[in-house]
Design a protein around this motif. Structure first.
Motif, mmCIF file in Angstrom:
data_model
loop_
_atom_site.group_PDB
_atom_site.id
_atom_site.type_symbol
_atom_site.label_atom_id
_atom_site.label_comp_id
_atom_site.label_asym_id
_atom_site.label_seq_id
_atom_site.Cartn_x
_atom_site.Cartn_y
_atom_site.Cartn_z
ATOM 1 N N TYR A 40 83.107 -7.187 -26.749
ATOM 2 C CA TYR A 40 81.844 -7.501 -26.845
ATOM 3 C C TYR A 40 80.923 -6.548 -27.028
ATOM 4 N N ALA A 41 80.909 -5.577 -25.989
ATOM 5 C CA ALA A 41 80.046 -4.428 -26.131
ATOM 6 C C ALA A 41 80.068 -3.611 -27.414
ATOM 7 N N CYS A 45 76.640 -3.852 -29.959
ATOM 8 C CA CYS A 45 75.907 -2.322 -30.020
ATOM 9 C C CYS A 45 76.485 -1.571 -31.295
ATOM 10 N N PRO A 46 75.737 -1.914 -32.346
ATOM 11 C CA PRO A 46 76.424 -1.219 -33.408
ATOM 12 C C PRO A 46 75.901 0.451 -33.345
ATOM 13 N N ILE A 52 69.581 -2.363 -25.939
ATOM 14 C CA ILE A 52 70.395 -2.402 -24.606
ATOM 15 C C ILE A 52 71.565 -1.267 -24.677
ATOM 16 N N PRO A 53 71.792 -0.419 -23.830
ATOM 17 C CA PRO A 53 72.723 0.435 -23.926
ATOM 18 C C PRO A 53 74.367 -0.440 -23.712
ATOM 19 N N TYR A 58 78.755 -3.904 -21.446
ATOM 20 C CA TYR A 58 79.980 -4.056 -21.075
ATOM 21 C C TYR A 58 79.996 -4.708 -19.638
ATOM 22 N N ASP A 59 79.008 -4.200 -18.912
ATOM 23 C CA ASP A 59 79.052 -4.545 -17.305
ATOM 24 C C ASP A 59 78.397 -5.938 -17.318
ATOM 25 N N GLY A 60 77.742 -6.338 -18.199
ATOM 26 C CA GLY A 60 77.293 -7.831 -18.332
ATOM 27 C C GLY A 60 78.251 -8.718 -18.636
ATOM 28 N N ALA A 61 79.336 -8.255 -19.630
ATOM 29 C CA ALA A 61 80.342 -9.065 -19.862
ATOM 30 C C ALA A 61 81.340 -9.107 -18.943
#
Length: 117
Positions: A40-41, A45-46, A52-53, A58-61
């Motif tokens: 997901y991250a 985040c291309p 958003i870093p 990653y932490d949000g998912a």
């Protein structure tokens, strides 16, 4: 009487009750959580940059349960094409995560675990 506002996020856990977590996550649910959050991250985040870093995404998912993570990978329940900016190991992770996400969503539909979209 005034009531303090409570952040509900601390009451939402990334794991489901058993047997659902094992049924959806297989032999190693933690590895499934990690793979889906990583992909997901990678998706949002291309390499060209994002406001958003990667680690925040990653932490949000990572704090979401498996069915939610699966929905982040899929496009309305269907596989997405591999984005052009995902190459090598990232593209292979994406394809593996897509197969897992499809299986998780299909299995979760028959479980009494509430709204998992």
């Amino acid at each position: 009487m005034l009531h303090a506002r409570v952040n509900a996020a601390k009451f939402i856990g990334p794991t489901l009750l058993e047997p659902y977590e094992t049924q959806l996550g297989g032999e190693n649910p933690k590895a499934r959580h990690h793979l889906l959050a990583t992909v997901y991250a990678d998706l949002v985040c291309p390499p060209t940059g994002h406001s958003i870093p990667w680690y925040d995404r990653y932490d949000g998912a990572q704090v979401r349960p498996l069915p939610h993570k699966a929905s982040f990978i899929l496009d309305n329940g269907r596989p997405r094409p591999v984005p052009a900016y995902l190459t090598g190991a990232a593209a292979r992770r994406f394809l593996a995560a897509t197969r897992i996400a499809l299986r998780i969503q299909q299995t979760a539909r028959s479980m009494p675990i509430g709204n998992q979209d």
